[in-house]
Design an enzyme around this catalytic site. Sequence first.
Site, PDB file in Angstrom:
ATOM      1  N   GLY A 129       0.851  -1.229  -0.034  1.00 41.61           N
ATOM      2  CA  GLY A 129      -0.004   0.026   0.035  1.00 41.61           C
ATOM      3  C   GLY A 129       0.911   1.285  -0.223  1.00 41.61           C
ATOM      4  CG  ASN A 130      -0.155   4.485  -1.804  1.00 36.50           C
ATOM      5  OD1 ASN A 130      -1.009   5.347  -1.309  1.00 36.50           O
ATOM      6  ND2 ASN A 130      -0.393   3.939  -2.760  1.00 36.50           N
TER       7      ASN A 130
END
Length: 407
Positions: A210-211
């Site tokens: 993810g980020n």
Amino acid sequence: MYNLADRNIVLGVTGSISVYKAVDLASKITQAGAVLNVIMTPEATNFVSPITFQGVSGRRPYNDMWDVNPDIAEAHVALARQAELLVVAPATATFMARLALGLPEEMVSLTALATRAPVIVCPAMDSQMYEHPATQEHLNTLGSRGIQVVGPEEGRLASGQMGPGRLSEVETIIGWIRHVLGRAGDLAGKKVVVTAGGTHEPIDPVRFIGNNSSGKMGYALAEAARDRGADVVLVSGPSALPGPVAVEIVRVRRAAEMRDAVIAGCAGADVLIMAAAVADYQPVETVRDKIKREQAETLSIPMVPTPDILMEVGSREALLKVGFAAESQDLIANARRKIENKQLDLIVANDITASDAGFATDNNRVVILDSAGGQAQLPLMPKYDVAWHILDRIVSLLAGRKSQAEA
Ligand code: CTP
């Protein structure tokens, strides 16, 4: 920029224990720059004194239809004429019955009958009263006359019981006010698709790539587009933010799901704004069982590129495409390359190395670049204001296209 500034709003307050929330609502509407007149039923004044509303709105509330010395003659008619919007919060069962039957008896129902402005009604009462067929029939009647009914929400009621009947949260009511006041805005009749947040590309049942994207920029864009009259579809990756009211929200997890939702949402759309931080790579496969620590000394996860959503949407005359470019170096050159590669009309570029702007913060500092070579650097400002500037550019590009098509 906020679409409540200088708008003439009348807040009708009727007698429910939740009147205390209406004080906060009055305060927030006033802080947003609106001209707010408060009208109260005599019952409402038993819960909170008019002086409290005077304190937060800066104006004397109207609560007595027999007042021989009002500031304005025939206050209910004058307020009804001036109003751009009447919001009744909280609205009791009695008030809704009076309005449905056309039997006004006090300032709030008199004004509601006299106005031609849009009306929002926010019911609040015990669940048994709310669920009674009489109340339901009156609510249906109000809805069929174009009155916007907001809530009630489920939860703990004054009686101590749980059920439907709680006045909607102030932020929710404000969202509806912004939507109703914005309906005739410069994006009225336009369909805008906005993406927000990051994507999660699953590795195993508990882990993902993810980020740091919070979704704040995309959500602000969706709200601002709604506030200017657009029909908005918000395709959101995982985000802790509540879905904005009067916006169609499609929640997705992976880039591939976002692609499908964007392509479906773009049918008949005028504008696509890709504010999402889409993962560039996804694991080749999601393993079925949780990866165990003892399995290997080192772990490599083979990955393949995710679909490039902006590329896959393609370019078509009727769809204005806006991308975002979060860069840590060569901001302008990289953003320009993305305009070319992804055939964009606009790109919004920001430098992610700045600590006061960008990912997960409330502010952003961006440069807006267009396909004709134009470039505008905006100072640091709240994301809602950034959204407003981006939409200004979009509105002028849409107007340019319209006049080209007519020529
Ligand atoms: N984007 C997209 N699909 C992807 C990745 C990105 O549609 N799979 C969109 C983003 O939402 C953004 C724009 O493309 O509007 C640019 O995203 P960015 O990640 O900066 O671009 P990339 O093409 O992935 O380039 P980079 O190598 O800089 O990551």
